[in-house]
Design an enzyme around this catalytic site. Structure first.
Site, PDB file in Angstrom:
ATOM      1  N   LEU A  29      27.013 -27.826  -8.535  1.00  0.00           N
ATOM      2  CA  LEU A  29      27.531 -28.633  -6.975  1.00  0.00           C
ATOM      3  C   LEU A  29      28.999 -28.014  -6.793  1.00  0.00           C
ATOM      4  O   LEU A  29      29.556 -27.737  -7.661  1.00  0.00           O
ATOM      5  CB  LEU A  29      27.410 -29.971  -7.444  1.00  0.00           C
ATOM      6  N   HIS A  33      27.733 -29.797  -1.469  1.00  0.00           N
ATOM      7  CA  HIS A  33      26.899 -30.629  -1.772  1.00  0.00           C
ATOM      8  C   HIS A  33      27.677 -32.250  -1.701  1.00  0.00           C
ATOM      9  O   HIS A  33      27.113 -33.160  -1.374  1.00  0.00           O
ATOM     10  CB  HIS A  33      26.594 -30.704  -3.552  1.00  0.00           C
ATOM     11  N   GLN A  57      10.149 -22.307  -5.933  1.00  0.00           N
ATOM     12  CA  GLN A  57      10.693 -21.656  -4.846  1.00  0.00           C
ATOM     13  C   GLN A  57      11.270 -20.252  -5.376  1.00  0.00           C
ATOM     14  O   GLN A  57      12.012 -19.668  -4.429  1.00  0.00           O
ATOM     15  CB  GLN A  57      11.634 -22.477  -4.062  1.00  0.00           C
ATOM     16  N   GLY A 144      21.579 -29.637   4.071  1.00  0.00           N
ATOM     17  CA  GLY A 144      22.759 -28.931   4.483  1.00  0.00           C
ATOM     18  C   GLY A 144      22.198 -27.798   5.719  1.00  0.00           C
ATOM     19  O   GLY A 144      21.239 -27.261   5.672  1.00  0.00           O
ATOM     20  N   LYS A 145      22.887 -27.743   6.958  1.00  0.00           N
ATOM     21  CA  LYS A 145      22.519 -26.879   8.026  1.00  0.00           C
ATOM     22  C   LYS A 145      22.741 -25.390   7.528  1.00  0.00           C
ATOM     23  O   LYS A 145      22.257 -24.372   8.207  1.00  0.00           O
ATOM     24  CB  LYS A 145      22.901 -27.243   9.223  1.00  0.00           C
ATOM     25  N   ASP A 147      21.329 -24.024   5.127  1.00  0.00           N
ATOM     26  CA  ASP A 147      20.023 -23.509   5.091  1.00  0.00           C
ATOM     27  C   ASP A 147      19.006 -24.012   6.299  1.00  0.00           C
ATOM     28  O   ASP A 147      18.113 -24.888   6.298  1.00  0.00           O
ATOM     29  CB  ASP A 147      19.391 -24.071   3.658  1.00  0.00           C
ATOM     30  N   GLN A 150      15.380 -23.932   6.202  1.00  0.00           N
ATOM     31  CA  GLN A 150      14.777 -25.095   5.487  1.00  0.00           C
ATOM     32  C   GLN A 150      14.958 -26.350   5.999  1.00  0.00           C
ATOM     33  O   GLN A 150      14.158 -27.403   5.844  1.00  0.00           O
ATOM     34  CB  GLN A 150      15.534 -25.076   4.111  1.00  0.00           C
ATOM     35  N   SER A 183      26.363 -22.130  -3.821  1.00  0.00           N
ATOM     36  CA  SER A 183      26.144 -21.839  -5.494  1.00  0.00           C
ATOM     37  C   SER A 183      26.315 -20.373  -5.751  1.00  0.00           C
ATOM     38  O   SER A 183      26.863 -19.954  -6.910  1.00  0.00           O
ATOM     39  CB  SER A 183      24.910 -22.484  -6.017  1.00  0.00           C
TER      40      SER A 183
HETATM   41  O1  PAF Z   1      18.783 -26.337  -0.844  1.00  0.00           O
HETATM   42  C1  PAF Z   1      18.269 -26.586  -2.146  1.00  0.00           C
HETATM   43  O2  PAF Z   1      19.083 -26.455  -2.785  1.00  0.00           O
HETATM   44  C2  PAF Z   1      16.811 -26.404  -2.609  1.00  0.00           C
HETATM   45  O3  PAF Z   1      16.080 -25.596  -1.579  1.00  0.00           O
HETATM   46  C3  PAF Z   1      16.160 -27.969  -2.521  1.00  0.00           C
HETATM   47  C4  PAF Z   1      16.074 -28.332  -1.149  1.00  0.00           C
HETATM   48  C5  PAF Z   1      17.096 -28.733  -3.457  1.00  0.00           C
HETATM   49  C6  PAF Z   1      14.790 -27.750  -3.104  1.00  0.00           C
HETATM   50  O4  PAF Z   1      14.671 -27.192  -4.456  1.00  0.00           O
END
Ligand code: PAF
Length: 279
Positions: A29, A33, A57, A144-145, A147, A150, A183
């Site tokens: 983190l 985060h 993933q 978080g925007k 990503d 996502q 990260s």
């Molecule tokens: O953004 C991330 O860290 C990951 O894609 C998540 C949302 C925790 C899913 O593993």
């Protein structure tokens, strides 16, 4: 703050809680985060941060094995940030058998941009996020925007699956030089760290070239994006994409009134960074 490793213990701890916010993370983190946790606290009495490096993933060529696992530091940081629960299951807890049931987002949103370079990535993300939603049953979840794709895919999933969860998109936390916190920044050498803010600066230059906002010709914007890409490549970046899309569906803009977002992914050395800028 409680640190919980099993689904049963988590369900017991959350029984009777009035409002719960989930902040899904893969650990390691940083302040970004913790800002998501702060956002969660503004929307719910109880904030659960999940910490789980989700194998589903990662492609076989990606950094699953070397992804930093820093649970003790993460727990300390979450405690100081006022998080209520750190949920840190191991793989046997979350995937006690191969996860045959998966959530597959539609190709038009999941197989473009990040998905084009990381096949199956968003199926892995959507599957674990859906599973975490089932386990935690939050009223709110914070993403978080940074990503951006996502965040959009999770919003679509929640809407199409009629999940009773409000998805909050939190602005990207940046270092003072503009670099989006990630990260993966920890993989950068000192020279790469000094260069890394250029990704965001390249996007800011596109925005500058297209003020005022009501005079945006989609083909002129695309030409600016191509120039920004070429500039980064001259500086030694390996650009996967740098493109301007509609915020609503990440498709190419068609009219000058579309709300837009610039999205980019590029490698500095062996570290792949992503960033975006709404305009
Ligand atoms: O953004 C991330 O860290 C990951 O894609 C998540 C949302 C925790 C899913 O593993």
């Amino acid at each position: 703050m409680q640190t919980i490793h099993t689904i049963n213990d988590l369900r017991q701890a959350l029984a009777g809680q009035r409002s719960v916010a989930l902040v899904p993370t893969m650990g390691n983190l940083h302040q970004g985060h913790l800002d998501l946790v702060a956002m969660g606290r503004r929307h719910a009495d109880t904030v659960v941060a999940s910490i789980f490096v989700n194998r589903l993933q990662f492609a076989p060529t990606e950094d699953f094995e070397r992804y930093p696992r820093t649970l003790a530091n993460d727990v300390q940081a979450l405690t100081e940030a006022g998080c209520s629960v750190a949920f840190a299951p191991d793989e046997r807890e979350l995937y006690p058998e191969p996860q045959g049931f998966k959530v597959t987002p539609p190709a038009e949103i999941a197989d473009i941009l990040e998905g084009a370079f990381r096949p199956g990535f968003f199926t892995g993300v959507a599957t674990v996020v859906h599973k975490l939603f089932n386990i935690v049953q939050p009223q709110v979840a914070v993403f978080g925007k940074k990503d951006y794709q996502q965040w959009l895919i999770v919003q679509r999933m929640v809407s199409q699956m009629a999940l009773p969860i409000t998805i909050i998109g939190a602005e990207t936390t940046r270092a003072t030089d503009g670099l989006a916190l990630s990260s993966r920044n920890g993989y950068l050498s000192a020279a790469e760290l000094a260069e890394a803010p250029q990704l965001q600066l390249a996007m800011q230059r596109i925005v500058e070239e297209h003020r005022p906002a009501n005079q945006r010709d989609p083909s002129a914007i695309a030409a600016s994006a191509d120039r920004a890409r070429a500039t980064l490549e001259q500086r030694g970046w390996q650009v996967d994409y740098l493109t301007v899309r509609r915020r609503a569906d990440l498709q190419m803009p068609r009219s000058s009134s579309d709300s837009l977002v610039i999205l980019a992914a590029a490698k500095l050395g062996s570290t792949r960074l992503i960033d975006n800028l709404e305009f």
